[in-house]
Design a protein around this motif. Structure first.
Motif, PDB file in Angstrom:
ATOM      1  N   LEU A   1       0.831  -1.204   0.000  1.00 50.45           N
ATOM      2  CA  LEU A   1       0.000   0.000   0.000  1.00 50.45           C
ATOM      3  C   LEU A   1       0.867   1.255   0.000  1.00 50.45           C
ATOM      4  O   LEU A   1       0.633   2.191  -0.783  1.00 50.45           O
ATOM      5  CB  LEU A   1      -0.904  -0.017   1.238  1.00 50.45           C
ATOM      6  CG  LEU A   1      -1.826   1.179   1.415  1.00 50.45           C
ATOM      7  CD1 LEU A   1      -2.903   1.198   0.335  1.00 50.45           C
ATOM      8  CD2 LEU A   1      -2.478   1.151   2.799  1.00 50.45           C
ATOM      9  N   THR A   2       1.874   1.301   0.864  1.00 57.14           N
ATOM     10  CA  THR A   2       2.705   2.500   0.941  1.00 57.14           C
ATOM     11  C   THR A   2       3.665   2.618  -0.240  1.00 57.14           C
ATOM     12  O   THR A   2       4.087   3.718  -0.594  1.00 57.14           O
ATOM     13  CB  THR A   2       3.496   2.525   2.262  1.00 57.14           C
ATOM     14  OG1 THR A   2       4.225   1.293   2.408  1.00 57.14           O
ATOM     15  CG2 THR A   2       2.555   2.690   3.446  1.00 57.14           C
ATOM     16  N   ALA A   3       4.007   1.485  -0.866  1.00 56.72           N
ATOM     17  CA  ALA A   3       4.826   1.556  -2.081  1.00 56.72           C
ATOM     18  C   ALA A   3       4.035   2.203  -3.215  1.00 56.72           C
ATOM     19  O   ALA A   3       4.577   2.977  -4.004  1.00 56.72           O
ATOM     20  CB  ALA A   3       5.286   0.156  -2.476  1.00 56.72           C
ATOM     21  N   ARG A   4       2.762   1.890  -3.294  1.00 51.02           N
ATOM     22  CA  ARG A   4       1.914   2.476  -4.335  1.00 51.02           C
ATOM     23  C   ARG A   4       1.495   3.900  -3.990  1.00 51.02           C
ATOM     24  O   ARG A   4       1.255   4.710  -4.883  1.00 51.02           O
ATOM     25  CB  ARG A   4       0.662   1.608  -4.524  1.00 51.02           C
ATOM     26  CG  ARG A   4       0.938   0.252  -5.137  1.00 51.02           C
ATOM     27  CD  ARG A   4      -0.345  -0.537  -5.325  1.00 51.02           C
ATOM     28  NE  ARG A   4      -0.092  -1.843  -5.932  1.00 51.02           N
ATOM     29  CZ  ARG A   4      -1.031  -2.752  -6.193  1.00 51.02           C
ATOM     30  NH1 ARG A   4      -2.291  -2.492  -5.876  1.00 51.02           N
ATOM     31  NH2 ARG A   4      -0.718  -3.905  -6.740  1.00 51.02           N
TER      32      ARG A   4
ATOM     33  N   GLU B   1      -5.878  -3.737  -1.476  1.00 48.72           N
ATOM     34  CA  GLU B   1      -4.702  -4.536  -1.122  1.00 48.72           C
ATOM     35  C   GLU B   1      -5.095  -5.770  -0.309  1.00 48.72           C
ATOM     36  O   GLU B   1      -4.517  -6.847  -0.490  1.00 48.72           O
ATOM     37  CB  GLU B   1      -3.707  -3.686  -0.331  1.00 48.72           C
ATOM     38  CG  GLU B   1      -3.098  -2.536  -1.108  1.00 48.72           C
ATOM     39  CD  GLU B   1      -2.253  -3.006  -2.288  1.00 48.72           C
ATOM     40  OE1 GLU B   1      -1.817  -4.169  -2.293  1.00 48.72           O
ATOM     41  OE2 GLU B   1      -2.022  -2.194  -3.203  1.00 48.72           O
ATOM     42  N   LEU B   2      -6.057  -5.623   0.575  1.00 52.37           N
ATOM     43  CA  LEU B   2      -6.507  -6.776   1.358  1.00 52.37           C
ATOM     44  C   LEU B   2      -7.122  -7.832   0.451  1.00 52.37           C
ATOM     45  O   LEU B   2      -6.894  -9.041   0.629  1.00 52.37           O
ATOM     46  CB  LEU B   2      -7.530  -6.324   2.410  1.00 52.37           C
ATOM     47  CG  LEU B   2      -6.984  -5.509   3.583  1.00 52.37           C
ATOM     48  CD1 LEU B   2      -8.120  -4.887   4.375  1.00 52.37           C
ATOM     49  CD2 LEU B   2      -6.113  -6.381   4.491  1.00 52.37           C
ATOM     50  N   ARG B   3      -7.894  -7.405  -0.523  1.00 52.13           N
ATOM     51  CA  ARG B   3      -8.513  -8.364  -1.437  1.00 52.13           C
ATOM     52  C   ARG B   3      -7.480  -9.023  -2.345  1.00 52.13           C
ATOM     53  O   ARG B   3      -7.601 -10.209  -2.676  1.00 52.13           O
ATOM     54  CB  ARG B   3      -9.591  -7.672  -2.258  1.00 52.13           C
ATOM     55  CG  ARG B   3     -10.836  -7.321  -1.443  1.00 52.13           C
ATOM     56  CD  ARG B   3     -11.840  -6.527  -2.242  1.00 52.13           C
ATOM     57  NE  ARG B   3     -13.088  -6.367  -1.501  1.00 52.13           N
ATOM     58  CZ  ARG B   3     -14.043  -5.521  -1.852  1.00 52.13           C
ATOM     59  NH1 ARG B   3     -13.898  -4.744  -2.929  1.00 52.13           N
ATOM     60  NH2 ARG B   3     -15.153  -5.434  -1.133  1.00 52.13           N
ATOM     61  N   GLU B   4      -6.467  -8.258  -2.751  1.00 49.76           N
ATOM     62  CA  GLU B   4      -5.420  -8.846  -3.583  1.00 49.76           C
ATOM     63  C   GLU B   4      -4.620  -9.892  -2.823  1.00 49.76           C
ATOM     64  O   GLU B   4      -4.124 -10.857  -3.408  1.00 49.76           O
ATOM     65  CB  GLU B   4      -4.491  -7.751  -4.115  1.00 49.76           C
ATOM     66  CG  GLU B   4      -5.125  -6.907  -5.213  1.00 49.76           C
ATOM     67  CD  GLU B   4      -4.148  -5.900  -5.796  1.00 49.76           C
ATOM     68  OE1 GLU B   4      -2.930  -6.051  -5.540  1.00 49.76           O
ATOM     69  OE2 GLU B   4      -4.603  -4.977  -6.489  1.00 49.76           O
TER      70      GLU B   4
END
Length: 304
Positions: free
Chosen positions: A121-124, A288-291
């Motif tokens: 998440l923080t990378a994106r 992100e959680l779903r991925e």
């Protein structure tokens, strides 16, 4: 009724959390008299007594507790309004997610499943700052933190056959995890060992299975935290029946054995409020959680 101003909402929250006017004034860099005046103004506008005053400070009344919940949630919407509006009209930067994202999670999920999600998440979205609070999944648990305005999203245990654990929230399932038997490695008869149990164990979704097992003895050791239970078992002090995420990264000396063809299981999902569900930061975290469900999950976990 005259609407409450944002500074009045901040006063209500500060007094409730600091449990006193003087401490709230110090937190807000204000004076005790100004805080007292603001509380009286709020009570006059709302038509209810919000705090019980006494020698021991100020405690919210039932009406005050309700008002503070609304105050937290309104202040949060005011805080995210700027980033949300700027992102809408950002041109080439549209879709960029910034600001603070408040997450409540119980320990095993926070320790083992959340870190890779937050790393991606923080990378994106390098402008996004997650803040994680560990909350025991007892009573209202992480869902209560969201409902009370202390978190934007909570990772919670969900009962598939019931509505969200706190009314008025949006909830979705992510994973289902089975329970397993944790016991000292090499023990010839682990089911005969004393039971080590912990406060968050055995929710309503496992109680029926638990009640059918005549081999499970009453607990001889009760602890507050699953990590303590795992440590005690690894030292040979008994066995424990625990969800798989709590057994990830188990210490040496601990073995994990299945509980048969139909073991108990629990569902892990997320909860948020209807008003925050559509914000960019919460949507990005949910993606992100779903991925994560599409990637290789640890043994005993399946996508829900």
């Amino acid at each position: 009724m005259t609407d409450l101003a944002p500074h009045e909402l901040r006063v209500l929250v500060a007094v409730a959390e600091e449990q006193g006017f003087t401490a709230a004034a110090a937190r807000l860099d204000s004076s005790q008299s100004a805080v007292s005046h603001a509380v009286r103004a709020c009570e006059r506008k709302l038509g209810a007594v919000l705090f019980e005053r006494g020698r021991h400070g100020a405690r919210p009344t039932e009406a005050g507790e309700r008002a503070v919940v609304y105050a937290r949630r309104i202040l949060r919407l005011l805080a995210v309004m700027g980033p949300e509006v700027r992102a809408t009209g950002a041109g080439d930067r549209a879709g960029e997610v910034t600001g603070t994202l408040r997450i409540a999670a119980f320990r095993s999920v926070a320790a083992h499943l959340l870190p890779p999600v937050l790393a991606r998440l923080t990378a994106r979205h390098p402008g996004l700052t997650p803040r994680v609070r560990i909350v025991r999944e007892i009573g209202r648990g992480t869902a209560g933190e969201v409902a009370d305005g202390r978190a934007d999203l909570g990772l919670a245990t969900l009962d598939p056959a019931a509505p969200p654990p706190v009314p008025g929230l949006v909830a979705a399932r992510l994973f289902e995890e089975t329970y397993a038997l944790a016991h000292p490695a090499g023990h010839p008869a682990p089911r005969g060992l004393p039971l080590v149990d912990w406060d968050e164990n055995c929710g309503s979704y496992t109680r029926d299975w638990w009640d059918r097992q005549d081999w499970i003895p009453p607990s001889t050791i009760d602890v507050e935290d699953d990590t303590v239970a795992v440590s005690l078992v690894s030292q040979g002090l008994g066995m424990a029946i625990m969800p798989r995420t709590a057994l990830l990264g188990a210490p040496p000396g601990l073995a994990v054995t299945g509980l048969g063809p139909n073991p108990p299981s629990r569902c892990v999902g997320y909860v948020t409020t209807p008003e925050l569900a559509g914000t960019a930061a919460v949507r990005a975290l949910i993606r992100e959680l779903r991925e994560l469900r599409g990637r290789a999950l640890p043994e005993g976990l399946t996508a829900a």
